[in-house]
Design a protein around this motif. Structure first.
Motif, PDB file in Angstrom:
ATOM      1  N   GLY A 100       0.811  -1.209   0.000  1.00  0.00           N
ATOM      2  CA  GLY A 100       0.000   0.000   0.000  1.00  0.00           C
ATOM      3  C   GLY A 100       0.844   1.258   0.000  1.00  0.00           C
ATOM      4  O   GLY A 100       1.939   1.286   0.566  1.00  0.00           O
ATOM      5  N   ILE A 101       0.310   2.302  -0.650  1.00  0.00           N
ATOM      6  CA  ILE A 101       0.981   3.586  -0.724  1.00  0.00           C
ATOM      7  C   ILE A 101       0.136   4.650  -0.025  1.00  0.00           C
ATOM      8  O   ILE A 101      -1.067   4.736  -0.247  1.00  0.00           O
ATOM      9  N   SER A 102       0.721   5.435   0.882  1.00  0.00           N
ATOM     10  CA  SER A 102       0.039   6.512   1.596  1.00  0.00           C
ATOM     11  C   SER A 102      -1.145   5.956   2.395  1.00  0.00           C
ATOM     12  O   SER A 102      -0.948   5.149   3.292  1.00  0.00           O
ATOM     13  N   MET A 103      -2.387   6.360   2.084  1.00  0.00           N
ATOM     14  CA  MET A 103      -3.535   5.780   2.780  1.00  0.00           C
ATOM     15  C   MET A 103      -3.555   4.268   2.599  1.00  0.00           C
ATOM     16  O   MET A 103      -3.922   3.511   3.513  1.00  0.00           O
ATOM     17  N   GLY A 104      -3.141   3.820   1.416  1.00  0.00           N
ATOM     18  CA  GLY A 104      -3.040   2.382   1.176  1.00  0.00           C
ATOM     19  C   GLY A 104      -2.002   1.725   2.058  1.00  0.00           C
ATOM     20  O   GLY A 104      -2.140   0.567   2.453  1.00  0.00           O
ATOM     21  N   GLY A 105      -0.933   2.477   2.390  1.00  0.00           N
ATOM     22  CA  GLY A 105       0.064   1.968   3.323  1.00  0.00           C
ATOM     23  C   GLY A 105      -0.533   1.766   4.699  1.00  0.00           C
ATOM     24  O   GLY A 105      -0.265   0.767   5.379  1.00  0.00           O
ATOM     25  N   CYS A 122       4.914   5.125   3.104  1.00  0.00           N
ATOM     26  CA  CYS A 122       4.480   6.424   3.641  1.00  0.00           C
ATOM     27  C   CYS A 122       3.084   6.414   4.253  1.00  0.00           C
ATOM     28  O   CYS A 122       2.317   7.363   4.091  1.00  0.00           O
ATOM     29  N   GLY A 123       2.755   5.357   4.991  1.00  0.00           N
ATOM     30  CA  GLY A 123       1.497   5.323   5.729  1.00  0.00           C
ATOM     31  C   GLY A 123       1.625   6.023   7.076  1.00  0.00           C
ATOM     32  O   GLY A 123       2.724   6.180   7.609  1.00  0.00           O
ATOM     33  N   TYR A 124       0.498   6.436   7.652  1.00  0.00           N
ATOM     34  CA  TYR A 124       0.505   7.185   8.909  1.00  0.00           C
ATOM     35  C   TYR A 124       0.312   6.275  10.125  1.00  0.00           C
ATOM     36  O   TYR A 124      -0.109   5.110  10.004  1.00  0.00           O
ATOM     37  N   THR A 125       0.605   6.806  11.296  1.00  0.00           N
ATOM     38  CA  THR A 125       0.510   6.036  12.537  1.00  0.00           C
ATOM     39  C   THR A 125      -0.937   5.821  12.963  1.00  0.00           C
ATOM     40  O   THR A 125      -1.280   4.781  13.513  1.00  0.00           O
ATOM     41  N   ILE A 174       8.709   1.867   4.006  1.00  0.00           N
ATOM     42  CA  ILE A 174       9.365   2.836   3.131  1.00  0.00           C
ATOM     43  C   ILE A 174       8.771   4.211   3.400  1.00  0.00           C
ATOM     44  O   ILE A 174       7.566   4.343   3.614  1.00  0.00           O
ATOM     45  N   HIS A 175       9.607   5.240   3.373  1.00  0.00           N
ATOM     46  CA  HIS A 175       9.112   6.609   3.548  1.00  0.00           C
ATOM     47  C   HIS A 175      10.120   7.570   2.950  1.00  0.00           C
ATOM     48  O   HIS A 175      11.334   7.353   3.046  1.00  0.00           O
ATOM     49  N   GLY A 176       9.632   8.641   2.331  1.00  0.00           N
ATOM     50  CA  GLY A 176      10.519   9.669   1.811  1.00  0.00           C
ATOM     51  C   GLY A 176      11.042  10.550   2.925  1.00  0.00           C
ATOM     52  O   GLY A 176      10.303  10.903   3.854  1.00  0.00           O
ATOM     53  N   SER A 177      12.313  10.929   2.832  1.00  0.00           N
ATOM     54  CA  SER A 177      12.920  11.744   3.894  1.00  0.00           C
ATOM     55  C   SER A 177      12.381  13.171   3.911  1.00  0.00           C
ATOM     56  O   SER A 177      12.497  13.863   4.917  1.00  0.00           O
ATOM     57  N   GLU A 178      11.779  13.611   2.790  1.00  0.00           N
ATOM     58  CA  GLU A 178      11.257  14.980   2.699  1.00  0.00           C
ATOM     59  C   GLU A 178       9.728  14.982   2.640  1.00  0.00           C
ATOM     60  O   GLU A 178       9.130  15.859   2.012  1.00  0.00           O
ATOM     61  N   ASP A 179       9.120  14.018   3.300  1.00  0.00           N
ATOM     62  CA  ASP A 179       7.655  13.923   3.301  1.00  0.00           C
ATOM     63  C   ASP A 179       7.084  14.914   4.310  1.00  0.00           C
ATOM     64  O   ASP A 179       7.304  14.782   5.516  1.00  0.00           O
ATOM     65  N   HIS A 180       6.331  15.890   3.804  1.00  0.00           N
ATOM     66  CA  HIS A 180       5.701  16.874   4.682  1.00  0.00           C
ATOM     67  C   HIS A 180       4.178  16.765   4.647  1.00  0.00           C
ATOM     68  O   HIS A 180       3.490  17.666   5.113  1.00  0.00           O
ATOM     69  N   PHE A 181       3.675  15.686   4.091  1.00  0.00           N
ATOM     70  CA  PHE A 181       2.227  15.428   4.090  1.00  0.00           C
ATOM     71  C   PHE A 181       1.886  14.365   5.127  1.00  0.00           C
ATOM     72  O   PHE A 181       1.008  14.542   5.967  1.00  0.00           O
ATOM     73  N   LYS A 210       9.779  13.270  -1.568  1.00  0.00           N
ATOM     74  CA  LYS A 210       8.585  13.829  -0.941  1.00  0.00           C
ATOM     75  C   LYS A 210       7.517  12.744  -0.812  1.00  0.00           C
ATOM     76  O   LYS A 210       7.772  11.571  -1.085  1.00  0.00           O
ATOM     77  N   HIS A 211       6.318  13.165  -0.413  1.00  0.00           N
ATOM     78  CA  HIS A 211       5.266  12.194  -0.130  1.00  0.00           C
ATOM     79  C   HIS A 211       4.924  11.345  -1.355  1.00  0.00           C
ATOM     80  O   HIS A 211       4.625  11.871  -2.433  1.00  0.00           O
ATOM     81  N   ALA A 212       4.991  10.021  -1.169  1.00  0.00           N
ATOM     82  CA  ALA A 212       4.637   9.038  -2.195  1.00  0.00           C
ATOM     83  C   ALA A 212       5.502   9.163  -3.455  1.00  0.00           C
ATOM     84  O   ALA A 212       5.083   8.759  -4.537  1.00  0.00           O
ATOM     85  N   LYS A 213       6.710   9.705  -3.313  1.00  0.00           N
ATOM     86  CA  LYS A 213       7.586   9.902  -4.464  1.00  0.00           C
ATOM     87  C   LYS A 213       8.871   9.074  -4.388  1.00  0.00           C
ATOM     88  O   LYS A 213       9.772   9.266  -5.208  1.00  0.00           O
ATOM     89  N   SER A 214       8.962   8.165  -3.439  1.00  0.00           N
ATOM     90  CA  SER A 214      10.196   7.385  -3.290  1.00  0.00           C
ATOM     91  C   SER A 214      10.487   6.562  -4.540  1.00  0.00           C
ATOM     92  O   SER A 214      11.645   6.422  -4.954  1.00  0.00           O
TER      93      SER A 214
END
Length: 325
Positions: free
Chosen positions: A178-183, A205-208, A267-274, A300-304
């Motif tokens: 999954g990516i972002s919300m999918g993560g 890049c999923g959230y906690t 996986i997460h981008g180091s410059e993710d600000h979303f 950035k977000h979802a760009k790895s």
């Protein structure tokens, strides 16, 4: 003090209390109104001004040009299924890889469609996997009234696993990506009781938790200070409970990962600000199974994947080779 003065003072006190009550009610109503507004912005399907629009034009300069062209040209099977609660018809793409019994369930991000996730279909197909890419509730062609931020979607994902096994056989080896919300959906799904055919998870890049993410966005996107952010998010969470069926604090990737013993790549981008990069560390610490972590530099977000396409493929392939034969 005369009786008349006493009555006058008593009347002033009543007016003061009445004024205070009116002010409190107005403040409460304004918070509830703001809560409904932000619920509409966050959870009701439609155009989102805070998201950058993506172009359908595929440019040769795009680092994922070949993946996008491949996806556009590749035939797809249309799969349909009722949601776990039986309310909505859900839509998915299935792309078979020769006679492979290995399948990746690809979970799109917030407001994304199965077409938006096509670059990941291409990635896993190149690695020899079938791909099943379902659209979450209220996204793309899937029915639904509200975007669930992955929490109701975890139960749909479990049902997609069962549907895949019935349709393609119990010899399947399944990976959930999954990516972002999918993560976040992948992580929350990991805490459910799943068939043994589910071998591993990959989240990008999923959230906690949904609440953590909403609180962060309120500050980052709207420059909202701690007050009124805290009470507003609590009201929003209550509205979400009434409308979608859960409090946002309950939708926790961390809590679900505490119940997971299967392998997971984070996986997460180091410059993710979303979805702030720091969230990956809490998620990584929470899971109980074998795990790997990669923070992609300058992404950035979802760009790895687009920033580091070769490294992304290499890390995904290396991880899966350990758990899927």
């Amino acid at each position: 003090m005369g009786r008349e003065d006493y009555q006058l003072k008593k009347l002033k006190h009543k007016k003061l209390w009445f004024t205070l009550i009116v002010i409190i009610l107005l403040v409460c109503l304004s918070f509830v109104g703001a809560g409904y507004y932000f619920f509409t912005v966050a959870c009701v399907p439609g155009e989102k001004s805070f998201l950058s629009s993506s172009s359908n034009v595929i440019k040769k300069s795009d680092p994922l040009y070949h993946e996008k062209v491949w996806f556009k040209k590749t035939p797809k099977e249309k799969w349909y299924m009722l949601s776990a609660d039986g309310k909505y018809k859900l839509d998915a793409n299935y792309i078979p890889y020769k006679n492979s019994s290995k399948t990746v369930i690809v979970l799109p991000g917030y407001t994304d469609t199965k077409e938006d996730a096509g670059i990941f279909d291409a990635l896993f197909y190149e690695l020899g996997y079938n791909t099943l890419t379902p659209e979450p509730r209220a996204q793309g062609e899937s029915e639904g009234k509200y975007i669930g931020y992955g929490w109701p979607d975890k139960d749909d994902t479990k049902k997609w696993v069962s549907y895949l096994l019935r349709k393609k056989g119990k010899q399947q080896q399944i990976v959930i990506y999954g990516i972002s919300m999918g993560g976040a959906t992948a992580m929350t799904t990991s805490g459910l009781k799943l068939p043994h055919q589910v071998k591993a998870f990959i989240e990008d890049c999923g959230y906690t938790s949904v609440k953590d993410e909403i609180e962060y966005e309120a500050g980052a996107l709207y420059n909202m200070p701690a007050f009124p952010r805290f009470p507003l998010v609590e009201i929003l969470s209550g509205i979400n409970k009434l409308k979608v069926g859960y409090f946002m604090g309950d939708a926790s990737s961390v809590k679900q990962l505490n119940k997971n013993y299967r392998p997971m790549l984070f996986i997460h981008g180091s410059e993710d600000h979303f979805v702030p990069t720091k969230m990956i560390y809490s998620n990584y610490q929470a899971t109980r199974g074998p795990k790997e972590i990669w923070v992609a530099p300058k992404a950035k977000h979802a760009k790895s994947f687009s920033v580091h396409p070769k490294e992304y493929k290499k890390r995904v392939a290396s991880f899966l080779a350990k758990y899927v034969k």
